[in-house]
Design a protein around this motif. Structure first.
Motif, mmCIF file in Angstrom:
data_model
loop_
_atom_site.group_PDB
_atom_site.id
_atom_site.type_symbol
_atom_site.label_atom_id
_atom_site.label_comp_id
_atom_site.label_asym_id
_atom_site.label_seq_id
_atom_site.Cartn_x
_atom_site.Cartn_y
_atom_site.Cartn_z
ATOM 1 N N VAL A 122 3.195 -1.220 8.931
ATOM 2 C CA VAL A 122 2.241 -1.498 7.855
ATOM 3 C C VAL A 122 2.207 -0.389 6.813
ATOM 4 O O VAL A 122 2.031 -0.653 5.625
ATOM 5 C CB VAL A 122 0.824 -1.842 8.380
ATOM 6 C CG1 VAL A 122 0.856 -3.112 9.206
ATOM 7 C CG2 VAL A 122 0.186 -0.699 9.120
ATOM 8 N N GLN A 123 2.417 0.853 7.217
ATOM 9 C CA GLN A 123 2.459 1.933 6.237
ATOM 10 C C GLN A 123 3.701 1.855 5.360
ATOM 11 O O GLN A 123 3.714 2.383 4.263
ATOM 12 C CB GLN A 123 2.356 3.288 6.930
ATOM 13 C CG GLN A 123 0.957 3.538 7.474
ATOM 14 C CD GLN A 123 0.845 4.822 8.269
ATOM 15 O OE1 GLN A 123 1.822 5.322 8.825
ATOM 16 N NE2 GLN A 123 -0.360 5.350 8.352
ATOM 17 N N ALA A 124 4.728 1.150 5.851
ATOM 18 C CA ALA A 124 5.945 0.926 5.052
ATOM 19 C C ALA A 124 5.829 -0.346 4.205
ATOM 20 O O ALA A 124 6.795 -0.746 3.557
ATOM 21 C CB ALA A 124 7.162 0.837 5.968
ATOM 22 N N GLY A 125 4.663 -0.986 4.235
ATOM 23 C CA GLY A 125 4.450 -2.172 3.425
ATOM 24 C C GLY A 125 4.917 -3.463 4.062
ATOM 25 O O GLY A 125 5.058 -4.477 3.388
ATOM 26 N N ALA A 141 -1.786 -10.830 17.232
ATOM 27 C CA ALA A 141 -2.260 -10.284 15.958
ATOM 28 C C ALA A 141 -1.168 -10.307 14.896
ATOM 29 O O ALA A 141 0.001 -10.034 15.181
ATOM 30 C CB ALA A 141 -2.731 -8.843 16.164
ATOM 31 N N HIS A 142 -1.582 -10.614 13.691
ATOM 32 C CA HIS A 142 -0.725 -10.530 12.509
ATOM 33 C C HIS A 142 -1.386 -9.509 11.589
ATOM 34 O O HIS A 142 -2.479 -9.748 11.069
ATOM 35 C CB HIS A 142 -0.632 -11.897 11.825
ATOM 36 C CG HIS A 142 0.164 -11.880 10.574
ATOM 37 N ND1 HIS A 142 -0.134 -12.677 9.500
ATOM 38 C CD2 HIS A 142 1.263 -11.174 10.213
ATOM 39 C CE1 HIS A 142 0.734 -12.471 8.528
ATOM 40 N NE2 HIS A 142 1.586 -11.560 8.939
ATOM 41 N N VAL A 143 -0.735 -8.370 11.430
ATOM 42 C CA VAL A 143 -1.298 -7.275 10.649
ATOM 43 C C VAL A 143 -0.436 -7.067 9.408
ATOM 44 O O VAL A 143 0.793 -6.988 9.515
ATOM 45 C CB VAL A 143 -1.376 -5.971 11.477
ATOM 46 C CG1 VAL A 143 -2.082 -4.873 10.687
ATOM 47 C CG2 VAL A 143 -2.084 -6.222 12.809
ATOM 48 N N THR A 144 -1.093 -6.995 8.264
ATOM 49 C CA THR A 144 -0.392 -6.821 6.994
ATOM 50 C C THR A 144 -1.083 -5.763 6.153
ATOM 51 O O THR A 144 -2.292 -5.570 6.260
ATOM 52 C CB THR A 144 -0.370 -8.126 6.175
ATOM 53 O OG1 THR A 144 -1.712 -8.499 5.855
ATOM 54 C CG2 THR A 144 0.295 -9.260 6.920
ATOM 55 N N ALA A 166 0.292 -0.500 -4.712
ATOM 56 C CA ALA A 166 -0.096 0.544 -3.757
ATOM 57 C C ALA A 166 -0.869 -0.087 -2.598
ATOM 58 O O ALA A 166 -1.656 -1.022 -2.793
ATOM 59 C CB ALA A 166 -0.962 1.599 -4.437
ATOM 60 N N ILE A 167 -0.647 0.420 -1.417
ATOM 61 C CA ILE A 167 -1.375 -0.060 -0.236
ATOM 62 C C ILE A 167 -2.791 0.505 -0.291
ATOM 63 O O ILE A 167 -2.988 1.711 -0.443
ATOM 64 C CB ILE A 167 -0.668 0.363 1.067
ATOM 65 C CG1 ILE A 167 0.726 -0.275 1.131
ATOM 66 C CG2 ILE A 167 -1.501 -0.043 2.281
ATOM 67 C CD1 ILE A 167 1.577 0.216 2.286
ATOM 68 N N THR A 168 -3.765 -0.391 -0.158
ATOM 69 C CA THR A 168 -5.169 0.028 -0.220
ATOM 70 C C THR A 168 -5.890 -0.130 1.116
ATOM 71 O O THR A 168 -7.029 0.307 1.265
ATOM 72 C CB THR A 168 -5.927 -0.787 -1.284
ATOM 73 O OG1 THR A 168 -5.841 -2.170 -0.952
ATOM 74 C CG2 THR A 168 -5.341 -0.545 -2.675
ATOM 75 N N GLY A 169 -5.246 -0.784 2.067
ATOM 76 C CA GLY A 169 -5.856 -1.007 3.372
ATOM 77 C C GLY A 169 -4.999 -1.971 4.165
ATOM 78 O O GLY A 169 -3.838 -2.226 3.809
ATOM 79 N N TYR A 170 -5.597 -2.525 5.216
ATOM 80 C CA TYR A 170 -4.856 -3.413 6.102
ATOM 81 C C TYR A 170 -5.726 -4.608 6.484
ATOM 82 O O TYR A 170 -6.956 -4.509 6.513
ATOM 83 C CB TYR A 170 -4.392 -2.654 7.356
ATOM 84 C CG TYR A 170 -3.636 -1.414 6.971
ATOM 85 C CD1 TYR A 170 -2.336 -1.501 6.487
ATOM 86 C CD2 TYR A 170 -4.234 -0.159 7.012
ATOM 87 C CE1 TYR A 170 -1.643 -0.375 6.081
ATOM 88 C CE2 TYR A 170 -3.550 0.974 6.606
ATOM 89 C CZ TYR A 170 -2.260 0.863 6.135
ATOM 90 O OH TYR A 170 -1.581 1.978 5.720
#
Length: 156
Positions: free
Chosen positions: A53-56, A77-80, A88-92
């Protein structure tokens, strides 16, 4: 369904999550998502999750949680990552569903082996070691993690 900030602190939890986790909204929001982590979950699975997830990228994973009331439960679980307008990633964001029950014995065997590798070692190196073991085991079967997870879902 839940949403977290970049550090994994809950910013949103729907009613279904609150019910299964046996938490109130006030107890959940602002807390680290791992407050429901079951001690039988290997760190290597979460190392992979964070790496992805940190790699998008997204990830699907079998996760055993522990409700605040002491009741354990499995989810698929499906985590994105969540992105802003600039990319930019702002959260999950995590959506969960009931896992295929027939997949759980295989998952439990693999997770037990990963936990055995992690036992008695510092958390981060232990998680990395068990993740490397998992990747190696799957490579011997000409599979990667995603292929393994989906093979369990398809076989069920």
């Amino acid at each position: 369904m839940t949403k977290t900030d970049l550090q994994g602190r809950l910013t949103y939890a729907n009613d279904v999550f609150l019910h299964f986790s046996a938490l109130t909204e006030d107890e959940a929001i602002g807390q680290p998502h791992n407050l429901i982590r079951h001690p039988e979950m290997p760190g290597g699975v979460f190392a992979l999750l964070w790496e992805r997830v940190q790699a998008g990228k997204e990830i699907f994973a079998y996760v055993k949680n522990l409700g605040h009331d002491g009741v354990a439960y499995w989810v698929f679980a499906h985590v994105t990552p969540t992105f802003d307008g600039t990319g930019a990633i702002t959260g999950y964001h995590s959506m969960r569903r009931a896992p295929r029950r027939s997949a759980l014995p295989a998952v439990e065997r693999v997770y037990a082996q990963m936990r055995a590798l992690e036992a008695g070692k510092p958390a981060r190196p232990a998680a990395q070691e068990s993740l490397e073991w998992l990747v190696g085991q799957l490579a011997e079967q000409d599979m990667d993690y995603d292929a393994w997870v989906w093979s369990l879902e398809a076989a069920a």
